[in-house]
Design a protein around this motif. Sequence first.
Motif, mmCIF file in Angstrom:
data_model
loop_
_atom_site.group_PDB
_atom_site.id
_atom_site.type_symbol
_atom_site.label_atom_id
_atom_site.label_comp_id
_atom_site.label_asym_id
_atom_site.label_seq_id
_atom_site.Cartn_x
_atom_site.Cartn_y
_atom_site.Cartn_z
ATOM 1 N N LEU A 105 -86.812 57.794 -7.421
ATOM 2 C CA LEU A 105 -85.760 58.792 -7.540
ATOM 3 C C LEU A 105 -84.711 58.350 -8.554
ATOM 4 C CD1 LEU A 105 -84.591 61.508 -6.318
ATOM 5 C CD2 LEU A 105 -83.269 60.022 -4.800
ATOM 6 N N ALA A 106 -84.308 57.090 -8.465
ATOM 7 C CA ALA A 106 -83.319 56.546 -9.401
ATOM 8 C C ALA A 106 -83.843 56.612 -10.836
ATOM 9 C CB ALA A 106 -82.957 55.116 -9.017
ATOM 10 N N LEU A 107 -85.093 56.228 -11.032
ATOM 11 C CA LEU A 107 -85.669 56.259 -12.381
ATOM 12 C C LEU A 107 -85.846 57.682 -12.899
ATOM 13 C CD1 LEU A 107 -88.219 53.365 -12.169
ATOM 14 C CD2 LEU A 107 -86.128 53.455 -13.514
ATOM 15 N N ASP A 108 -86.182 58.596 -12.017
ATOM 16 C CA ASP A 108 -86.299 59.995 -12.438
ATOM 17 C C ASP A 108 -84.954 60.525 -12.916
ATOM 18 O OD1 ASP A 108 -88.984 59.898 -11.781
ATOM 19 O OD2 ASP A 108 -88.755 61.033 -9.916
ATOM 20 N N ALA A 109 -83.879 60.160 -12.215
ATOM 21 C CA ALA A 109 -82.536 60.575 -12.641
ATOM 22 C C ALA A 109 -82.200 59.959 -14.000
ATOM 23 C CB ALA A 109 -81.503 60.182 -11.593
ATOM 24 N N LEU A 110 -82.551 58.701 -14.178
ATOM 25 C CA LEU A 110 -82.304 58.039 -15.463
ATOM 26 C C LEU A 110 -83.065 58.746 -16.583
ATOM 27 C CD1 LEU A 110 -81.229 55.780 -17.267
ATOM 28 C CD2 LEU A 110 -83.160 54.372 -16.495
ATOM 29 N N SER A 111 -84.308 59.074 -16.348
ATOM 30 C CA SER A 111 -85.122 59.736 -17.357
ATOM 31 C C SER A 111 -84.515 61.079 -17.767
ATOM 32 C CB SER A 111 -86.537 59.938 -16.819
ATOM 33 O OG SER A 111 -87.320 60.630 -17.745
ATOM 34 N N VAL A 112 -84.088 61.868 -16.796
ATOM 35 C CA VAL A 112 -83.482 63.164 -17.098
ATOM 36 C C VAL A 112 -82.168 62.971 -17.864
ATOM 37 C CG1 VAL A 112 -82.436 65.225 -16.068
ATOM 38 C CG2 VAL A 112 -84.625 64.369 -15.216
ATOM 39 N N ALA A 113 -81.357 62.006 -17.419
ATOM 40 C CA ALA A 113 -80.087 61.747 -18.109
ATOM 41 C C ALA A 113 -80.323 61.326 -19.561
ATOM 42 C CB ALA A 113 -79.287 60.691 -17.363
#
Length: 119
Positions: A105-113
């Motif tokens: 979840l954390a990495l998915d947020a980073l990717s979108v950001a």
Amino acid sequence: MYSAQLLDHFQNPRNAGEIAGADAVAEIENPACGDVLRLSLKSSAGRITQAQFKAKGCVAAIACGSALTELMVGKTLDEARNLRREDVSAAVGGVPQASTHAAQLALDALSVALSSLKR
């Protein structure tokens, strides 16, 4: 069940909050468990200079959001893009198998950001 490092990030989250005037903001929800992570960041000269997060979810989701902000600050945008679930997990001393979704979840947020940053 949880490592001392993970519990420390949960009880004393680093970089909690939201950056006013952030260069990028992403909010991701895990539809399976309902965890939500909001990540905001600032960058300068191709490096992440500041990162903050807000999370609503399990112990591991909050801990992984906290650890991610520490991992990404100071990195180039490409270095941040190359962070993996294993990096986040290691930063919190490991996560139980049932909680690996929190690191993702954390990495998915980073990717979108990162994808929303102007190049």
